[in-house]
Scaffold this active site. Structure first.
Site, PDB file in Angstrom:
ATOM      1  N   ILE A  65      43.967  33.143  39.465  1.00 37.95           N
ATOM      2  CA  ILE A  65      44.158  33.950  40.676  1.00 37.95           C
ATOM      3  C   ILE A  65      43.052  34.995  40.851  1.00 37.95           C
ATOM      4  O   ILE A  65      42.456  35.106  41.929  1.00 37.95           O
ATOM      5  CB  ILE A  65      45.556  34.628  40.656  1.00 37.95           C
ATOM      6  N   ARG A  77      44.019  37.847  31.160  1.00 33.78           N
ATOM      7  CA  ARG A  77      44.150  39.198  30.619  1.00 33.78           C
ATOM      8  C   ARG A  77      44.900  39.158  29.292  1.00 33.78           C
ATOM      9  O   ARG A  77      45.638  38.213  29.035  1.00 33.78           O
ATOM     10  CB  ARG A  77      44.885  40.091  31.636  1.00 33.78           C
ATOM     11  N   THR A  99      51.875  49.834  28.358  1.00 36.27           N
ATOM     12  CA  THR A  99      50.425  50.065  28.372  1.00 36.27           C
ATOM     13  C   THR A  99      49.627  48.973  29.073  1.00 36.27           C
ATOM     14  O   THR A  99      48.405  49.073  29.195  1.00 36.27           O
ATOM     15  CB  THR A  99      49.911  50.245  26.930  1.00 36.27           C
ATOM     16  N   VAL A 124      32.207  27.099  28.849  1.00 36.36           N
ATOM     17  CA  VAL A 124      31.044  28.002  28.851  1.00 36.36           C
ATOM     18  C   VAL A 124      30.702  28.349  27.406  1.00 36.36           C
ATOM     19  O   VAL A 124      31.569  28.773  26.633  1.00 36.36           O
ATOM     20  CB  VAL A 124      31.346  29.280  29.668  1.00 36.36           C
ATOM     21  N   GLU A 127      35.541  26.153  35.339  1.00 34.45           N
ATOM     22  CA  GLU A 127      36.891  26.188  34.755  1.00 34.45           C
ATOM     23  C   GLU A 127      37.011  25.210  33.595  1.00 34.45           C
ATOM     24  O   GLU A 127      36.573  24.061  33.688  1.00 34.45           O
ATOM     25  CB  GLU A 127      37.924  25.871  35.849  1.00 34.45           C
ATOM     26  N   HIS A 140      61.463  32.518  67.132  1.00 38.95           N
ATOM     27  CA  HIS A 140      60.429  31.606  67.632  1.00 38.95           C
ATOM     28  C   HIS A 140      59.546  32.353  68.624  1.00 38.95           C
ATOM     29  O   HIS A 140      60.061  33.082  69.460  1.00 38.95           O
ATOM     30  CB  HIS A 140      61.100  30.415  68.331  1.00 38.95           C
TER      31      HIS A 140
END
EC number: 1.8.1.4
Length: 470
Positions: free
Chosen positions: A188, A278, A148, A242, A208, A449
């Site tokens: 990312i 996540r 899921t 934050v 961050e 090359h």
């Protein structure tokens, strides 16, 4: 609604993302009777619909727009580009539709039943599917695979409304180019989406919690990466926590304070993107009906993709490990092959990571920090793209290749790349490491090359100190 019971399946997979759809296709190939349950209107999960694919479409388009504005003149191409944001979004959507239709075609080709609706386990060997109209169907299954996936993590005090405060899904479809965008999280997803809007004209500030960007990335590469993004106009506020976000008529007021202690600060922005990672999507799946208890973060513990419940398996983002589509695909194949009585295997130490910014960053294996911590004696080979002919010709000389090899055996232990097209090149080192190659094996392999890939060979030569072109 009336309940109907369908045929018994060998495998019922809950989730149609990279773990689920690849598992379903492999099951079909192996002759297993398989159903894939997904509640979305299209297959492909987050990755195809609101993740990897649409973000790459915008990264590609914004890179070309940026090149037209800044590099074309150097190449002798005089243009005055104008941004057509609705068309950029339209071509992104068309690409996504083509990909999701492709998965649908592969289901038909491999005799996979796509069951539309929300799936939940209703006891051993049973999956209940609730369709959009409320109709409930029960599927009987010899094996149930939970695939899921995951959803964006939330942050207390920052309420996502998908208008002014967005997650990665909302950031893929902003109605305008923000004058200012604050990205919470220097991982990312935040850096990729931040770089899209920066190139299209937004002023981007990245906030961050840690004192560095891109956790998990080799520290030397991360420093070079941050320097490059700063040069492009991104601003970084590191070591900041934050504490809240208030939406006003014209934007957002973000409050934050230094992690180490100190005065609070306020940032004003048109839009805020929350991208702090996540979390596994494991709620409401009926796990308790088969005695599975996820950990406190929601992950399902597995042993070779088996859960604690007989006949129930879990793969992809709902399990521990990197939340990457290609890790999910590897687990899907291994899990289904195990169910089919074959030998399933995933080389967890050789799963590459990529950041699709400009420059790109890609790595596989262990970082210098990890090797030092483990007390492994290693050698380093490095090669800069400034010394690579193709990169020089193409005016893309930023970055380097770094190879880490065991000092005693010369086995490649890690590869860390920052530069042009490195996402396409990291696979060479994945193959090398899969075969437990020595750095000398790569150093003595003929590369064409002029190509950027020669940097991979030159860095390998550098492990033994005989780099020839720098």
């Amino acid at each position: 609604m009336a309940e109907t019971t369908t045929t018994t399946y060998d495998v019922v997979i809950i989730g149609g993302g990279p773990a689920g759809y690849n598992g379903a296709i492999r099951a079909g190939q192996l002759g297993l009777k398989v159903a894939c349950v997904d509640k979305g209107p299209t297959l492909g999960g987050t990755c195809l619909n609101v993740g990897c694919m649409p973000s790459k479409a915008l990264l590609h388009a914004s890179e070309l727009y940026d090149a037209a504005n800044h590099e074309f003149a150097t190449l002798g191409i005089d243009v005055s580009p104008r941004l057509n944001l609705p068309q950029m979004m339209k071509q992104k959507a068309e690409s996504v539709t083509a990909l999701t239709k492709g998965v649908e075609f592969l289901f038909k080709k491999n005799k996979v039943d796509w069951v539309k609706g929300a799936g939940r386990i209703a006891g051993p060997g049973k999956v209940e599917v609730t369709a959009a109209d409320g109709a409930v169907t029960t599927l009987e299954a010899k094996n149930i695979v939970i695939a899921t996936g995951s959803e964006p993590s939330g942050l207390p005090g920052v309420a996502i409304d998908q208008k002014r405060i967005v997650d990665s899904t909302g950031a893929l479809s902003l109605p305008e180019v923000p004058k200012s965008l604050v990205v919470i999280g220097a991982g990312i997803i935040g850096l990729e989406l931040g770089s899209v809007w920066r190139r299209l004209g937004a002023q981007v500030t990245v906030v961050e919690f840690l004192d560095r960007i891109s956790p998990g990335m080799d520290a030397e590469v991360a420093k070079t990466f941050q320097r490059s993004l700063t040069k492009q106009g991104m601003e970084f506020k590191l070591g900041m926590k934050v504490t809240g976000a208030a939406v006003g008529k014209k934007g957002v007021s973000l409050t934050m304070e230094p992690v180490a202690g100190g005065a609070a600060e306020t940032l004003e922005a048109d839009y805020v993107l929350l991208a702090i990672g996540r979390r596994p999507y494991t709620e409401g799946l009926g796990l308790e009906s088969v005695g599975i208890t996820p950990d406190k973060r929601g992950f399902i513990e597995t042993d070779h993709w088996k859960t604690s419940a007989p006949g129930v398996w879990a793969i992809g983002d709902v399990t521990l490990g990197p939340m990457l589509a290609h890790k999910a695909e590897d687990e899907a194949v291994a899990c289904i092959e195990t169910i089919a009585g074959k030998a399933g295997h995933v080389a967890y130490g050789i799963i590459p990571s990529v950041v699709y910014t400009t420059p790109e960053v890609a790595w596989v294996g262990r970082t210098e920090e990890e090797l030092k911590e483990a007390g492994v004696v290693y050698k380093v080979g490095k090669f800069p793209f400034t010394a690579n002919s193709r990169a020089k010709i193409n005016h893309e000389t930023e970055g380097f290749v770094k190879i880490l090899a065991d000092a005693a055996t010369d086995e490649v232990l890690g590869a860390h790349l920052i530069g042009p097209s490195v996402s396409e090149m990291i696979g060479e080192y994945c193959v090398a490491m899969e075969f437990r190659a020595a750095s000398e094996d790569v150093a003595r392999t003929c590369h064409p090359h002029p190509t950027r890939s020669e940097a991979l060979r030159q860095a390998a030569m550098g492990v033994e100190g005989w780099t020839m072109q720098a």
